[in-house]
Design a protein around this motif. Structure first.
Motif, PDB file in Angstrom:
ATOM      1  N   LYS A  95     -14.182  36.416 -24.373  1.00 44.49           N
ATOM      2  CA  LYS A  95     -13.375  35.206 -24.407  1.00 44.49           C
ATOM      3  C   LYS A  95     -14.204  33.964 -24.755  1.00 44.49           C
ATOM      4  CE  LYS A  95     -10.002  35.034 -21.568  1.00 44.49           C
ATOM      5  NZ  LYS A  95      -9.141  34.932 -20.341  1.00 44.49           N
ATOM      6  N   LYS A  98     -17.635  32.541 -29.744  1.00 47.93           N
ATOM      7  CA  LYS A  98     -17.004  31.833 -30.846  1.00 47.93           C
ATOM      8  C   LYS A  98     -17.702  32.186 -32.153  1.00 47.93           C
ATOM      9  CE  LYS A  98     -15.941  27.831 -27.918  1.00 47.93           C
ATOM     10  NZ  LYS A  98     -16.181  26.373 -27.708  1.00 47.93           N
ATOM     11  N   GLU A 115     -16.706  36.603 -36.653  1.00 51.11           N
ATOM     12  CA  GLU A 115     -15.234  36.627 -36.513  1.00 51.11           C
ATOM     13  C   GLU A 115     -14.865  37.121 -35.126  1.00 51.11           C
ATOM     14  OE1 GLU A 115     -11.390  38.945 -38.574  1.00 51.11           O
ATOM     15  OE2 GLU A 115     -13.456  39.422 -39.184  1.00 51.11           O
ATOM     16  N   LYS A 116     -13.805  36.553 -34.550  1.00 48.84           N
ATOM     17  CA  LYS A 116     -13.186  37.101 -33.350  1.00 48.84           C
ATOM     18  C   LYS A 116     -11.922  37.834 -33.777  1.00 48.84           C
ATOM     19  CE  LYS A 116     -13.314  35.251 -29.367  1.00 48.84           C
ATOM     20  NZ  LYS A 116     -13.148  34.410 -28.146  1.00 48.84           N
ATOM     21  N   ARG A 117     -11.810  39.104 -33.385  1.00 48.51           N
ATOM     22  CA  ARG A 117     -10.760  39.953 -33.922  1.00 48.51           C
ATOM     23  C   ARG A 117      -9.665  40.272 -32.900  1.00 48.51           C
ATOM     24  NH1 ARG A 117     -11.767  42.666 -38.434  1.00 48.51           N
ATOM     25  NH2 ARG A 117     -10.781  44.580 -37.647  1.00 48.51           N
ATOM     26  N   GLY A 118      -9.769  39.744 -31.687  1.00 44.69           N
ATOM     27  CA  GLY A 118      -8.759  40.015 -30.681  1.00 44.69           C
ATOM     28  C   GLY A 118      -9.046  41.267 -29.896  1.00 44.69           C
ATOM     29  N   GLY A 119      -8.513  41.333 -28.685  1.00 49.00           N
ATOM     30  CA  GLY A 119      -8.696  42.516 -27.856  1.00 49.00           C
ATOM     31  C   GLY A 119     -10.130  42.740 -27.435  1.00 49.00           C
ATOM     32  N   GLU A 121     -12.711  42.255 -29.330  1.00 50.23           N
ATOM     33  CA  GLU A 121     -13.484  42.730 -30.488  1.00 50.23           C
ATOM     34  C   GLU A 121     -14.017  41.548 -31.293  1.00 50.23           C
ATOM     35  OE1 GLU A 121     -12.910  45.781 -34.294  1.00 50.23           O
ATOM     36  OE2 GLU A 121     -11.180  45.111 -33.127  1.00 50.23           O
TER      37      GLU A 121
END
Length: 343
Positions: A95, A98, A115-119, A121
């Motif tokens: 979380k 960045k 990159e932040k890919r969600g979940g 990841e």
């Protein structure tokens, strides 16, 4: 189907934290019309001359790294190789990360969050690439044991060999193809003497295999993709076996998923080099595989869904209850099963 259909209760003491020694002394549950208890060492007598065992030769890498980001600890588990210096990874805590953050593992080994890919990841670009990156992983990384083992004990030197099959040669997996862990050189010699042949393919197992299914209906679940390779020579050998009336015996769900990905509707295996995100649930029509050798899987997992598709949901619930009552050892370091297709 409802994900809850694939639930069952497993006593915690049934989770194995070490493999059987010797490996072929692990229990083997044979699930056909009836359910019978055997040992892995019985496999040469349970299979037939002309059968073909298909193994996954992927090699597990030390994919778990611990570093620092602006004074805070960060843990990443690589799960998919994107390029010579780039991987997708699961991060803890994700979380607070960045894009443009730099994670430092040592003075000469860092990774840029691209990159932040969600979940949980992220995409990472390392400060080194190719063979040099692998050298750094060997120094600073550790074998990423599944959470149900790492929560019981720390990773140690035994895991460097225990969590690797005798076929392992193509580096890239972050989880072992665990059905293959039961096989030894002595057992392979017995297969040869019985006229049972072998072939290898490669599926680099990703950490996504351990992710819980968070939806209520299987139709809403999205599988992570994994990279697989079936050489022209391997495809030809598999097709020749099928043409001659032999049975394709997939050693592990990873081998099965790649075989089914590379198979056309007529049952012909084609050479394969790319990604697969195949998700197999009851109702799937198997085209490539006749028998499946596999360990015991987590409740409500995509792999328990796969074996339920292969042998039947009710049959697998019965088999798992038999295994629990018979004190079989579950999961990656546990015992295994020989599954016949359901009617």
């Amino acid at each position: 189907m409802k994900v809850d259909d694939f639930d069952f209760d497993l006593p915690p003491e049934r989770i194995a934290d070490r493999p059987a020694i010797p490996r072929e002394t692990a229990k083997l549950l044979c699930v056909e019309d009836s359910i019978t208890d055997n040992l892995v060492s019985d496999l040469p007598d349970l299979l037939k001359a002309g059968d073909l065992l298909v193994f996954n030769d992927t090699k597990v890498i030390p994919a778990r790294l611990r570093g620092m980001r602006r004074g805070a600890k960060v843990e990443v588990t690589l799960h998919k190789n994107v390029s010579a210096d780039s991987w997708h990874a699961f991060a803890k805590p994700a979380k607070k990360l960045k894009p443009s953050d730099i994670i430092t593992f040592s003075d000469d080994f860092t990774a840029l969050v691209t990159e932040k890919r969600g979940g949980g990841e992220v995409a990472l670009a390392f400060s080194v690439s190719g063979p040099e990156l692998m050298e750094k992983l060997l120094v600073y990384g550790e074998i990423p044991l599944p959470p149900y083992i790492s929560s019981l004990r720390a990773v140690d030197d035994r895991d460097l060999t225990d969590y690797q099959t005798i076929f392992a040669k193509d580096e890239g997996a972050v989880a072992a193809p665990t059905a293959g862990l039961h096989f030894t050189d002595d057992l392979m010699s017995k297969f040869m003497s019985k006229g049972i042949d072998t072939v290898t393919l490669t599926l680099h197992v990703g950490a996504g295999t351990f992710l819980p299914v968070k939806v209520e209906d299987t139709l809403d679940h999205k599988m992570h993709s994994e990279i697989g390779i079936i050489s022209p020579e391997a495809a030809e050998k598999i097709n020749k076996c099928k043409s001659a009336g032999g049975r394709i015996v997939s050693v592990g769900t990873t081998s099965l998923r790649l075989l089914e990905s590379a198979c056309d509707n007529d049952g012909c295996i084609h050479p394969f080099d790319g990604e697969t995100d195949i998700f197999i649930t009851p109702g799937y029509r198997f085209k490539a595989v006749d028998l499946l050798i596999t360990n015991f899987h987590l409740p409500k997992s995509t792999l328990f869904m796969l074996v339920s598709a292969f042998s039947g949901l009710e049959k697998m619930h019965d088999a798992y209850q038999h295994a629990i009552e018979g004190e079989y050892r579950f999961y990656s370091y546990g015992d295994c099963s020989l599954l016949y297709p359901g009617s």
